[in-house]
Design an enzyme around this catalytic site. Structure first.
Site, PDB file in Angstrom:
ATOM      1  N   ASP A 275       0.618  -0.996  -0.183  1.00  0.00           N
ATOM      2  CA  ASP A 275      -0.546   0.288  -0.153  1.00  0.00           C
ATOM      3  C   ASP A 275       0.911   0.785  -0.076  1.00  0.00           C
ATOM      4  OD1 ASP A 275      -2.930   1.405   0.125  1.00  0.00           O
ATOM      5  OD2 ASP A 275      -2.649   1.401   1.889  1.00  0.00           O
TER       6      ASP A 275
ATOM      7  N   SER B 271      -6.378   5.515  -0.887  1.00  0.00           N
ATOM      8  CA  SER B 271      -7.080   4.632  -1.800  1.00  0.00           C
ATOM      9  C   SER B 271      -8.365   3.991  -1.538  1.00  0.00           C
ATOM     10  CB  SER B 271      -6.078   2.671  -1.211  1.00  0.00           C
ATOM     11  OG  SER B 271      -4.925   3.398  -0.630  1.00  0.00           O
TER      12      SER B 271
ATOM     13  N   GLN C 148      -4.659  -1.941  -7.579  1.00  0.00           N
ATOM     14  CA  GLN C 148      -5.422  -0.891  -6.463  1.00  0.00           C
ATOM     15  C   GLN C 148      -5.553   0.770  -7.085  1.00  0.00           C
ATOM     16  OE1 GLN C 148      -3.323   1.719  -3.656  1.00  0.00           O
ATOM     17  NE2 GLN C 148      -4.167   0.120  -2.207  1.00  0.00           N
TER      18      GLN C 148
END
Length: 287
Positions: free
Chosen positions: A206, A230, A280
């Site tokens: 991440d 995100s 993502q």
């Protein structure tokens, strides 16, 4: 005063407390962050570990799909509520909500599988990639800078991050390209727990998944007025992985539109074995 080992600090945060009554509920705490919000990779890893705690030990996660719904508050505990969707002969499916104040901050579905034989192939790692020892670390880039955020990422990060094409911490890249390669490894050795290693892969990725979007757009982490968050996350684990060995993230971005950008990554071991694929989408708003 002795500085705690950053890897130990992360492992402590990932150690969830089971509910005394409900076997499908767990509680976790959050790590401090410079921006004051719960780090998405942390809650993603915790949610996977909560789901994994309700699955038989011979089943490991092979895929995860999660949506980040609200910003988490660091000072408040997080409750993880697991729903057992199915337990078949080979696969188990779980839906897990990470909750604060009764509202979900992340919703995730994960699938677990027993080890099985089958078709075996994988893409090859790019050739002529510099070894991690020949690439500047985040500690080299940010270590000399006297700023709280720089100190956090250079002293308190549990992972050594090394950008082959140069980092985006202090400014945009010289070339606008949607591709980048990053070496990542935990700073300390970790236990032989494959569920934990897969959760820590979710934690670590991440940090870099939206960087190809920034690189392609000529932006950096210090772009004035930029808002980034995100939105969703997907991981497919192809093989066992160790995050305390060097992993190469080969990243790209298919496109960006409407204040959103998509980042993708293939993750290889140092000796060229493909262990995971990741995608993502994030909100990226610029003035």
């Amino acid at each position: 005063m002795t500085t705690p080992d950053p890897t130990t600090v992360v492992l402590d945060a990932l150690r969830l407390q089971p509910d005394a009554i409900d076997p499908d509920r767990f509680t976790g705490t959050s790590l401090p962050q410079p921006h004051g919000r719960v780090f998405g990779g942390q809650v993603l890893a915790q949610t996977l570990l909560a789901a994994g705690a309700t699955v038989e030990g011979d089943r490991l996660p092979h895929s995860l799909h999660g949506y980040f719904l609200r910003a988490g508050v660091i000072e408040e505990p997080i409750t993880f509520a697991v729903e057992r969707l199915r337990d078949g002969r080979s696969f188990s499916a779980r839906r897990t909500h990470a909750l604060q104040r009764g509202e979900p901050i992340l919703s995730m579905t994960a699938s677990f599988q027993v080890e099985q034989d089958g078709i075996e192939y994988a893409e090859e790692m790019p050739h002529d990639v510099p070894a991690p020892e020949d690439v500047r670390s985040v500690f080299d880039v940010l270590g000399p800078i006297d700023h709280p955020v720089a100190r956090f990422w250079s002293q308190e990060s549990a992972f050594d991050v090394r950008h082959v094409e140069g980092a985006l911490y202090l400014g945009p890249a010289p070339e606008r390209t949607g591709r980048q390669m990053v070496w990542i490894r935990a700073r300390s050795p970790l236990p032989d727990d494959q569920l934990l290693h897969r959760a820590l892969l979710a934690y670590a990725c991440d940090q870099v998944m939206l960087e190809p979007v920034l690189r392609r757009a000529g932006r950096s982490w210090v772009t004035p007025g930029m808002a980034i968050a995100s939105l969703d996350h997907a991981i497919w684990w192809h093989r066992d992985v160790r995050v305390d060995d060097w992993l190469l993230y080969v990243q790209s971005t298919p496109g960006a539109q409407g204040g959103r950008g998509l980042g993708a990554a293939r993750v290889f071991t140092r000796d060229g074995i493909l262990v995971a694929s990741i995608a993502q989408e994030g909100m990226i708003r610029v003035p």
